[in-house]
Scaffold this motif. Structure first.
Motif, PDB file in Angstrom:
ATOM      1  N   PRO A   1       0.814  -1.228   0.000  1.00 43.72           N
ATOM      2  CA  PRO A   1       0.000   0.000   0.000  1.00 43.72           C
ATOM      3  C   PRO A   1       0.844   1.272   0.000  1.00 43.72           C
ATOM      4  O   PRO A   1       0.485   2.255  -0.664  1.00 43.72           O
ATOM      5  N   SER A   2       1.971   1.247   0.732  1.00 44.19           N
ATOM      6  CA  SER A   2       2.831   2.440   0.753  1.00 44.19           C
ATOM      7  C   SER A   2       3.459   2.688  -0.608  1.00 44.19           C
ATOM      8  O   SER A   2       3.653   3.846  -1.015  1.00 44.19           O
ATOM      9  N   CYS A   3       3.747   1.611  -1.342  1.00 47.96           N
ATOM     10  CA  CYS A   3       4.288   1.758  -2.699  1.00 47.96           C
ATOM     11  C   CYS A   3       3.242   2.359  -3.624  1.00 47.96           C
ATOM     12  O   CYS A   3       3.554   3.244  -4.436  1.00 47.96           O
ATOM     13  N   VAL A   4       2.000   1.899  -3.511  1.00 49.65           N
ATOM     14  CA  VAL A   4       0.922   2.437  -4.356  1.00 49.65           C
ATOM     15  C   VAL A   4       0.714   3.919  -4.082  1.00 49.65           C
ATOM     16  O   VAL A   4       0.529   4.719  -5.008  1.00 49.65           O
ATOM     17  N   ARG A   5       0.761   4.309  -2.812  1.00 51.77           N
ATOM     18  CA  ARG A   5       0.600   5.731  -2.469  1.00 51.77           C
ATOM     19  C   ARG A   5       1.735   6.559  -3.062  1.00 51.77           C
ATOM     20  O   ARG A   5       1.511   7.645  -3.610  1.00 51.77           O
ATOM     21  N   ALA A   6       2.964   6.025  -2.963  1.00 52.46           N
ATOM     22  CA  ALA A   6       4.113   6.762  -3.506  1.00 52.46           C
ATOM     23  C   ALA A   6       4.026   6.875  -5.021  1.00 52.46           C
ATOM     24  O   ALA A   6       4.365   7.925  -5.598  1.00 52.46           O
ATOM     25  N   ALA A   7       3.575   5.806  -5.679  1.00 50.78           N
ATOM     26  CA  ALA A   7       3.432   5.843  -7.136  1.00 50.78           C
ATOM     27  C   ALA A   7       2.353   6.826  -7.548  1.00 50.78           C
ATOM     28  O   ALA A   7       2.506   7.565  -8.535  1.00 50.78           O
ATOM     29  N   MET A   8       1.256   6.869  -6.800  1.00 50.55           N
ATOM     30  CA  MET A   8       0.176   7.825  -7.077  1.00 50.55           C
ATOM     31  C   MET A   8       0.688   9.259  -6.948  1.00 50.55           C
ATOM     32  O   MET A   8       0.438  10.110  -7.810  1.00 50.55           O
ATOM     33  N   LYS A   9       1.409   9.509  -5.887  1.00 55.03           N
ATOM     34  CA  LYS A   9       1.940  10.860  -5.645  1.00 55.03           C
ATOM     35  C   LYS A   9       2.902  11.285  -6.751  1.00 55.03           C
ATOM     36  O   LYS A   9       2.918  12.447  -7.172  1.00 55.03           O
TER      37      LYS A   9
ATOM     38  N   ASN B   1      14.024   6.880  -6.241  1.00 54.82           N
ATOM     39  CA  ASN B   1      13.713   6.570  -4.845  1.00 54.82           C
ATOM     40  C   ASN B   1      12.376   5.848  -4.707  1.00 54.82           C
ATOM     41  O   ASN B   1      12.247   4.909  -3.915  1.00 54.82           O
ATOM     42  N   VAL B   2      11.383   6.274  -5.485  1.00 59.92           N
ATOM     43  CA  VAL B   2      10.075   5.626  -5.421  1.00 59.92           C
ATOM     44  C   VAL B   2      10.167   4.175  -5.918  1.00 59.92           C
ATOM     45  O   VAL B   2       9.701   3.244  -5.252  1.00 59.92           O
ATOM     46  N   VAL B   3      10.776   3.989  -7.074  1.00 62.82           N
ATOM     47  CA  VAL B   3      10.815   2.644  -7.660  1.00 62.82           C
ATOM     48  C   VAL B   3      11.745   1.723  -6.868  1.00 62.82           C
ATOM     49  O   VAL B   3      11.445   0.529  -6.686  1.00 62.82           O
ATOM     50  N   ARG B   4      12.868   2.234  -6.378  1.00 66.33           N
ATOM     51  CA  ARG B   4      13.747   1.398  -5.562  1.00 66.33           C
ATOM     52  C   ARG B   4      13.074   0.998  -4.251  1.00 66.33           C
ATOM     53  O   ARG B   4      13.311  -0.104  -3.742  1.00 66.33           O
ATOM     54  N   GLY B   5      12.237   1.859  -3.736  1.00 65.36           N
ATOM     55  CA  GLY B   5      11.475   1.505  -2.546  1.00 65.36           C
ATOM     56  C   GLY B   5      10.426   0.452  -2.855  1.00 65.36           C
ATOM     57  O   GLY B   5      10.225  -0.493  -2.087  1.00 65.36           O
ATOM     58  N   CYS B   6       9.767   0.591  -4.005  1.00 62.20           N
ATOM     59  CA  CYS B   6       8.733  -0.369  -4.400  1.00 62.20           C
ATOM     60  C   CYS B   6       9.316  -1.729  -4.755  1.00 62.20           C
ATOM     61  O   CYS B   6       8.691  -2.764  -4.506  1.00 62.20           O
ATOM     62  N   LEU B   7      10.505  -1.746  -5.363  1.00 62.48           N
ATOM     63  CA  LEU B   7      11.125  -2.996  -5.818  1.00 62.48           C
ATOM     64  C   LEU B   7      12.313  -3.388  -4.937  1.00 62.48           C
ATOM     65  O   LEU B   7      13.248  -4.043  -5.411  1.00 62.48           O
ATOM     66  N   ALA B   8      12.239  -3.028  -3.671  1.00 56.90           N
ATOM     67  CA  ALA B   8      13.358  -3.322  -2.767  1.00 56.90           C
ATOM     68  C   ALA B   8      13.583  -4.823  -2.620  1.00 56.90           C
ATOM     69  O   ALA B   8      14.720  -5.306  -2.646  1.00 56.90           O
TER      70      ALA B   8
ATOM     71  N   PRO C   1      12.894   8.599   1.669  1.00 57.18           N
ATOM     72  CA  PRO C   1      11.996   9.718   1.992  1.00 57.18           C
ATOM     73  C   PRO C   1      10.629   9.637   1.314  1.00 57.18           C
ATOM     74  O   PRO C   1       9.719  10.391   1.693  1.00 57.18           O
ATOM     75  N   ASP C   2      10.470   8.739   0.360  1.00 58.02           N
ATOM     76  CA  ASP C   2       9.246   8.734  -0.445  1.00 58.02           C
ATOM     77  C   ASP C   2       8.402   7.467  -0.311  1.00 58.02           C
ATOM     78  O   ASP C   2       7.227   7.476  -0.661  1.00 58.02           O
ATOM     79  N   VAL C   3       9.005   6.369   0.145  1.00 67.60           N
ATOM     80  CA  VAL C   3       8.267   5.113   0.298  1.00 67.60           C
ATOM     81  C   VAL C   3       8.555   4.531   1.680  1.00 67.60           C
ATOM     82  O   VAL C   3       9.721   4.382   2.056  1.00 67.60           O
ATOM     83  N   GLU C   4       7.500   4.217   2.410  1.00 68.25           N
ATOM     84  CA  GLU C   4       7.679   3.554   3.704  1.00 68.25           C
ATOM     85  C   GLU C   4       7.908   2.064   3.455  1.00 68.25           C
ATOM     86  O   GLU C   4       7.035   1.370   2.938  1.00 68.25           O
ATOM     87  N   VAL C   5       9.101   1.590   3.827  1.00 70.49           N
ATOM     88  CA  VAL C   5       9.471   0.192   3.596  1.00 70.49           C
ATOM     89  C   VAL C   5       9.835  -0.445   4.932  1.00 70.49           C
ATOM     90  O   VAL C   5      10.704   0.057   5.653  1.00 70.49           O
ATOM     91  N   ASP C   6       9.159  -1.559   5.250  1.00 66.65           N
ATOM     92  CA  ASP C   6       9.474  -2.306   6.472  1.00 66.65           C
ATOM     93  C   ASP C   6      10.589  -3.293   6.164  1.00 66.65           C
ATOM     94  O   ASP C   6      10.368  -4.360   5.591  1.00 66.65           O
ATOM     95  N   ILE C   7      11.815  -2.911   6.532  1.00 70.42           N
ATOM     96  CA  ILE C   7      12.975  -3.734   6.179  1.00 70.42           C
ATOM     97  C   ILE C   7      13.060  -4.994   7.036  1.00 70.42           C
ATOM     98  O   ILE C   7      13.890  -5.874   6.774  1.00 70.42           O
ATOM     99  N   THR C   8      12.208  -5.115   8.048  1.00 69.52           N
ATOM    100  CA  THR C   8      12.229  -6.305   8.917  1.00 69.52           C
ATOM    101  C   THR C   8      11.353  -7.427   8.380  1.00 69.52           C
ATOM    102  O   THR C   8      11.329  -8.519   8.947  1.00 69.52           O
TER     103      THR C   8
END
Length: 560
Positions: A242-250, A272-279, A444-451
């Motif tokens: 969901p955080s990726c979708v929000r970042a892509a929308m923005k 930053n957006v795509v690297r966050g989405c495809l982490a 700064p643009d995508v919330e990613v839970d690295i855990t």
């Protein structure tokens, strides 16, 4: 007075232009056109911009979007980001599906052609004697096909080849000794001593090495080619958070809401957006590259010392050479058998010299020449196939880590500072994150839970790691791709164990011998006719003969 008139005219013009720009900014006609081009209802878009629209993603203030529009554009942004990833993944899948089909078809046709060639050659040379024993060779090729399809779980290559040569020895031994009768127990004794007797010369050992290396390499390589599309397909199906979708929308559609439909995102903002989405996908890259390196190394083996085509094409000639060795040494072999297994009983129905001659293997083959190779399988050759696939494998390296750079290029972004930075048309100031899950902790643009790494992608990383270990083993001529239950029951690896650099340099596939040949399981038969060891050796040989005679006298009834 004139100056006052000029100043007044300029002010009027400025006010006119300003009013026109303000009217255009409050007018949402361009947004309506762009929105409807996406397949949405144009009536969703207000005629004029709304101040303070209650939006969840895009900046507050003047907007041509409603909350309903924002939700629809969020779903569109998911599709827009997924589409190029799916397209690139689909291209990669199709590429290696085709290569897998080509290699698999080629190997299977080579097996079929080799069997057909042997059958035709042996029928012409041996006639009815071959026809009456053709099932032995059919079973041999059937076992090779099953090994290629199912591996060591279905066929133990060493055991299968040992049984083939033992069965061939038994049949030929009867043919060259038609004046005797042999019981089943007697023939079992003969079979047990196949490796000691070496009736076929060095052909069985060399052929075992060649077949094992070539089949392990070919089978493992095709399995690697089959795995690639499977991995790509499963990874491409991973859903966006969901955080990726929000970042892509923005990034993609908030410019619409501000009335700037032509404004494209800044490149670093897009990265930053795509690297966050495809982490999670980027974390696949290390094991993916290791797998590709192992595939490329095994491809080199297929071109060189483990060349499947060079082993299978002349296999009829190799087996015929073994048969000729048996023919030429039949008297010595028979004498050794009689010494070890006992003197057989004469046949009650003694055959004439003519019938004995007719039943013997009398065919002769011309020496094999690599220049006179049969027609290649599947309309191509192994060299052409490996040359092509190596290019594709090299091109596929770093596929996952370069996806963000591929997506954030060309017409999708603005190369200048006049770009959308997530809030306005201005330069993007944030630091660009690296690839992979661990590097997204400060995105700064995508919330990613690295855990919480993605389970599907982790399972594919494990699959690639396992296949890489199989490929590396195949590179040394070993097959370790056995089922866990076989390993638990003490199943042995199958292979030549070729770790020497000489394997790389060994380009002569026809009966090439490794520097450390595998020793036979049985003790070699002592050459009792040799006199090279002098008087002492002769005396020792006499003692051995005397002891052997005593043992044979005691054990003779049990052998029969």
């Amino acid at each position: 007075m004139k100056t006052m008139l000029v100043f007044s005219a300029v002010c009027t013009l400025v006010l006119f232009v300003s009013a026109k720009a303000e009217l255009k900014s409050k007018n949402c006609n361009e947004v309506r056109a762009a929105y409807s081009s996406k397949g949405f209802n144009v009536n969703d878009v207000p005629n004029k911009g709304v101040q303070g629209a209650p939006l969840k993603v895009c900046p507050q203030g003047f907007s041509c979007c409603t909350l309903e529009m924002e939700e629809k554009l969020s779903q569109q942004s998911r599709s827009d980001l997924k589409a190029p990833v799916s397209q690139l993944s689909s291209n990669l899948q199709n590429t290696f599906k085709q290569r897998h089909t080509h290699f698999d078809k080629f190997f299977r046709e080579l097996l079929h052609n080799a069997e057909h060639s042997l059958n035709g050659m042996f029928v012409r040379t041996y006639g009815m004697m071959y026809v009456q024993n053709a099932e032995l060779f059919k079973d041999f090729f059937d076992s090779l096909k099953r090994y290629y399809s199912l591996g060591s779980a279905a066929v133990n290559m060493d055991s299968m080849l040992s049984e083939f040569w033992a069965d061939l020895l038994e049949r030929m031994f009867r043919l060259v000794n038609v004046q005797y009768e042999f019981s089943d127990a007697y023939m079992e004794c003969v079979s047990r001593h196949t490796e000691q007797l070496q009736p076929f010369g060095d052909v069985p050992r060399k052929l075992r090495l060649q077949l094992t290396r070539a089949f392990v390499a070919a089978r493992t390589f095709t399995r690697g080619l089959a795995l690639m599309p499977e991995v790509v397909n499963k990874v491409s199906m991973v859903s966006m958070s969901p955080s990726c979708v929000r970042a892509a929308m923005k990034m993609l559609y908030c410019p619409y809401c501000s009335g700037q439909v032509a404004l494209k995102p800044c490149q670093n903002y897009c990265l930053n957006v795509v690297r966050g989405c495809l982490a999670n996908q980027a974390d696949l890259d290390t094991e993916w590259n290791n797998f590709l390196d192992a595939m490329l190394s095994l491809a080199e083996r297929l071109e060189g010392p483990f060349n499947f085509e060079s082993v299978m094409d002349p296999i009829d000639v190799k087996i015929s050479e073994a048969i000729m060795n048996m023919q030429e040494n039949s008297m010595q072999v028979s004498q050794k058998v009689f010494q070890g297994c006992g003197q057989p009983k004469p046949s009650t129905t003694m055959r004439s010299r003519r019938s004995v001659k007719e039943t013997a293997f009398t065919g002769r083959f011309r020496p094999y020449s690599p220049d006179a190779r049969p027609t290649t399988a599947a309309g191509t050759s192994l060299d052409r196939l490996t040359t092509d696939v190596k290019k594709k494998l090299k091109h596929a390296k770093k596929f996952w880590s370069t996806l963000p750079d591929t997506l954030c290029a060309g017409e999708r972004i603005s190369p200048s500072d006049h770009c959308w930075n997530g809030t306005a048309m201005s330069r993007y100031e944030s630091v660009v994150m690296g690839n992979g899950l661990a590097n997204q902790v400060s995105n700064p643009d995508v919330e990613v839970d690295i855990t919480k790494p993605d389970i599907v992608i982790r399972s594919q990383i494990a699959a690639l790691k396992e296949m890489t270990s199989w490929l590396k083993a195949a590179h040394s001529g070993n097959d370790i791709s056995v089922d866990n239950d076989e390993e638990a029951s003490g199943g042995e690896e199958s292979g030549s164990g070729c770790d020497s650099p000489s394997c790389e340099a060994d380009r002569d596939i026809y009966f090439s011998t490794p520097p450390n040949p595998v020793k036979p399981r049985l003790i070699p038969v002592v050459n009792r006719d040799s006199s090279s060891n002098g008087v002492a050796g002769s005396s020792q040989g006499s003692m051995v003969l005397a002891l052997c005679g005593l043992v044979l006298a005691l054990l003779g009834p049990h052998w029969r």
